[in-house]
Design a protein around this motif. Structure first.
Motif, PDB file in Angstrom:
ATOM      1  N   VAL A  56       3.085  -1.813  -9.955  1.00 16.89           N
ATOM      2  CA  VAL A  56       1.988  -1.769 -10.922  1.00 16.89           C
ATOM      3  C   VAL A  56       2.333  -2.603 -12.147  1.00 16.89           C
ATOM      4  CG1 VAL A  56       0.654  -0.265 -12.447  1.00 16.89           C
ATOM      5  CG2 VAL A  56       1.227   0.501 -10.137  1.00 16.89           C
ATOM      6  N   ARG A  57       3.588  -2.500 -12.622  1.00 19.57           N
ATOM      7  CA  ARG A  57       4.027  -3.288 -13.773  1.00 19.57           C
ATOM      8  C   ARG A  57       3.957  -4.787 -13.451  1.00 19.57           C
ATOM      9  NH1 ARG A  57       7.932  -0.504 -14.670  1.00 19.57           N
ATOM     10  NH2 ARG A  57       7.142   0.695 -16.446  1.00 19.57           N
ATOM     11  N   VAL A  93       7.828 -11.125  -6.955  1.00 18.69           N
ATOM     12  CA  VAL A  93       6.501 -10.825  -7.490  1.00 18.69           C
ATOM     13  C   VAL A  93       5.483 -10.788  -6.360  1.00 18.69           C
ATOM     14  CG1 VAL A  93       4.622 -11.702  -8.932  1.00 18.69           C
ATOM     15  CG2 VAL A  93       6.970 -11.711  -9.789  1.00 18.69           C
ATOM     16  N   SER A  94       5.532 -11.786  -5.471  1.00 16.73           N
ATOM     17  CA  SER A  94       4.579 -11.835  -4.354  1.00 16.73           C
ATOM     18  C   SER A  94       4.718 -10.619  -3.456  1.00 16.73           C
ATOM     19  CB  SER A  94       4.810 -13.119  -3.537  1.00 16.73           C
ATOM     20  OG  SER A  94       4.572 -14.270  -4.328  1.00 16.73           O
ATOM     21  N   LYS A  95       5.962 -10.201  -3.176  1.00 19.39           N
ATOM     22  CA  LYS A  95       6.187  -9.039  -2.309  1.00 19.39           C
ATOM     23  C   LYS A  95       5.670  -7.755  -2.957  1.00 19.39           C
ATOM     24  CE  LYS A  95      10.171 -10.679   0.362  1.00 19.39           C
ATOM     25  NZ  LYS A  95      11.596 -10.447   0.708  1.00 19.39           N
ATOM     26  N   ALA A 114       1.861  -7.750  -2.838  1.00 24.50           N
ATOM     27  CA  ALA A 114       1.405  -7.510  -1.469  1.00 24.50           C
ATOM     28  C   ALA A 114       1.568  -6.036  -1.098  1.00 24.50           C
ATOM     29  CB  ALA A 114       2.190  -8.404  -0.493  1.00 24.50           C
ATOM     30  N   ALA A 115       2.673  -5.434  -1.500  1.00 28.15           N
ATOM     31  CA  ALA A 115       2.896  -4.012  -1.200  1.00 28.15           C
ATOM     32  C   ALA A 115       1.871  -3.148  -1.916  1.00 28.15           C
ATOM     33  CB  ALA A 115       4.309  -3.617  -1.610  1.00 28.15           C
ATOM     34  N   ARG A 141      -1.426  -3.373  -0.109  1.00 28.06           N
ATOM     35  CA  ARG A 141      -1.434  -2.543   1.103  1.00 28.06           C
ATOM     36  C   ARG A 141      -1.641  -1.072   0.756  1.00 28.06           C
ATOM     37  NH1 ARG A 141       2.754  -6.082   2.565  1.00 28.06           N
ATOM     38  NH2 ARG A 141       4.346  -4.552   1.961  1.00 28.06           N
ATOM     39  N   THR A 142      -1.010  -0.627  -0.321  1.00 32.19           N
ATOM     40  CA  THR A 142      -1.172   0.769  -0.742  1.00 32.19           C
ATOM     41  C   THR A 142      -2.618   1.058  -1.121  1.00 32.19           C
ATOM     42  OG1 THR A 142       1.110   0.891  -1.547  1.00 32.19           O
ATOM     43  CG2 THR A 142      -0.444   2.495  -2.443  1.00 32.19           C
ATOM     44  N   LEU A 143      -3.243   0.129  -1.840  1.00 35.07           N
ATOM     45  CA  LEU A 143      -4.611   0.333  -2.322  1.00 35.07           C
ATOM     46  C   LEU A 143      -5.663  -0.009  -1.276  1.00 35.07           C
ATOM     47  CD1 LEU A 143      -4.211  -1.148  -5.925  1.00 35.07           C
ATOM     48  CD2 LEU A 143      -4.311   1.271  -5.286  1.00 35.07           C
ATOM     49  N   GLY A 144      -5.284  -0.856  -0.312  1.00 36.93           N
ATOM     50  CA  GLY A 144      -6.235  -1.252   0.726  1.00 36.93           C
ATOM     51  C   GLY A 144      -7.236  -2.285   0.264  1.00 36.93           C
ATOM     52  N   VAL A 145      -6.928  -3.041  -0.790  1.00 34.20           N
ATOM     53  CA  VAL A 145      -7.836  -4.077  -1.308  1.00 34.20           C
ATOM     54  C   VAL A 145      -7.022  -5.296  -1.723  1.00 34.20           C
ATOM     55  CG1 VAL A 145      -9.545  -2.402  -2.138  1.00 34.20           C
ATOM     56  CG2 VAL A 145      -7.719  -3.170  -3.669  1.00 34.20           C
TER      57      VAL A 145
END
Length: 314
Positions: A6-7, A32-34, A37-38, A41-45
């Motif tokens: 989130v940060r 930062v990219s990873k 991306a994670a 995936r958690t948020l689904g958007v």
């Protein structure tokens, strides 16, 4: 939800580029990219759209951004709430009118910048349990009564010897004395209804009785200091002991008198207790403020009382 992700999202949204966000966070652009991306995936958007100018927030990214910032603010407040020094120094004193309470008032005058929370706990077992659990930072006690050594993780240091005084009413046989010796008190009734069996102060007075043959009566209910003072004022046959540093106020017509006790002077030893791993930054300041060198000449205290000078540790 990963707060680091989130940060990273908030940093990337502010910078508009993953490379600048990586420099701000002192990580690689790949990290930062990873993280982004994670989080996606958690948020689904999708949170960002890559453009020639960098990374732009999607409509979902724009919706999530204010909440992400609030998540970070809440996390910071949570950490700050338990950060050493961010909360008051919590100290236990046996009673609000006691010598220990006076020591804390003087400490507050000397260090008004330190926020304090003063509480009153009943006995040493309750106090040491509160110290070990972190409910309080320190406690003033007489230590250590026979058969009840302090836990190994509790430190203690002597801070004050409080002389006992005899308190009499206007018709008591000793009211006119400038001072009294312990031997002169033999045969006189000392009434102390607040002496509770099993407490450290009961152990102190048990030793005083055994050593000097004085008579201490703890009979009757304990209605508090005001009722005690009323009874002493009205009963010529009774007197009581009180600490020389204890602050009590009574009506002028009571005619009560404090009389020093000598040869030797019985003193009640006050020590400060704390947990050896307590990180509160105000605790060493309190200990330094209380540091003293005891003068035991002409005084008496039980053999078990710990009366040693402070060793201030950071």
């Amino acid at each position: 939800m990963d707060l680091e992700a989130v940060r990273t999202f908030v940093a990337a949204a502010g910078a508009g580029q993953f490379q600048e966000a990586a420099a701000e966070l002192a990580v690689t652009q790949q990290a930062v990219s990873k993280r982004i991306a994670a989080l996606e995936r958690t948020l689904g958007v999708r949170l960002f759209t890559r453009t020639p100018r960098g990374a732009e927030l999607t409509i979902d990214g724009q919706a999530f951004l204010p909440h992400a910032r609030e998540l970070l603010r809440v996390a910071e407040r949570a950490v700050e709430s338990v950060r050493p020094g961010s909360r008051p120094l919590r100290v236990d004193v046996l009673a609000s009118r006691s010598a220990a309470s006076g020591l804390m008032r003087r400490f507050h005058r000397a260090h008004p910048e330190i926020e304090l929370d003063v509480v009153t706990l009943f006995d040493i077992e309750t106090a040491t349990a509160a110290i070990r659990s972190g409910a309080i930072d320190a406690s003033f006690r007489a230590v250590a009564a026979p058969g009840r050594p302090l836990p190994e993780d509790i430190e203690s240091v002597w801070v004050l010897d409080e002389p006992l005084q005899l308190l009499t009413g206007p018709a008591h046989a000793l009211v006119g004395a400038r001072s009294v010796t312990l031997s002169q008190l033999a045969g006189h009734r000392i009434w102390m209804p607040g002496v509770v069996p099993g407490t450290e102060w009961a152990a102190y007075y048990d030793d005083l009785v055994a050593e000097f043959g004085v008579t201490i009566e703890a009979t009757g209910p304990n209605f508090g200091s005001d009722a005690l003072l009323d009874t002493i004022a009205d009963t010529p046959a009774l007197a009581t002991f009180m600490g020389g540093n204890t602050r009590l106020v009574w009506p002028a017509d009571h005619g009560l008198r404090r009389i020093p006790v000598t040869d030797p002077t019985p003193v009640y030893p006050h020590s400060l207790l704390w947990h050896r791993d307590n990180p509160h930054p105000a605790l060493p300041i309190l200990r330094a403020h209380l540091a003293a060198t005891p003068d035991t000449t002409g005084t008496w205290a039980p053999d078990w009382a710990l009366r040693r000078t402070a060793s201030i540790k950071d």
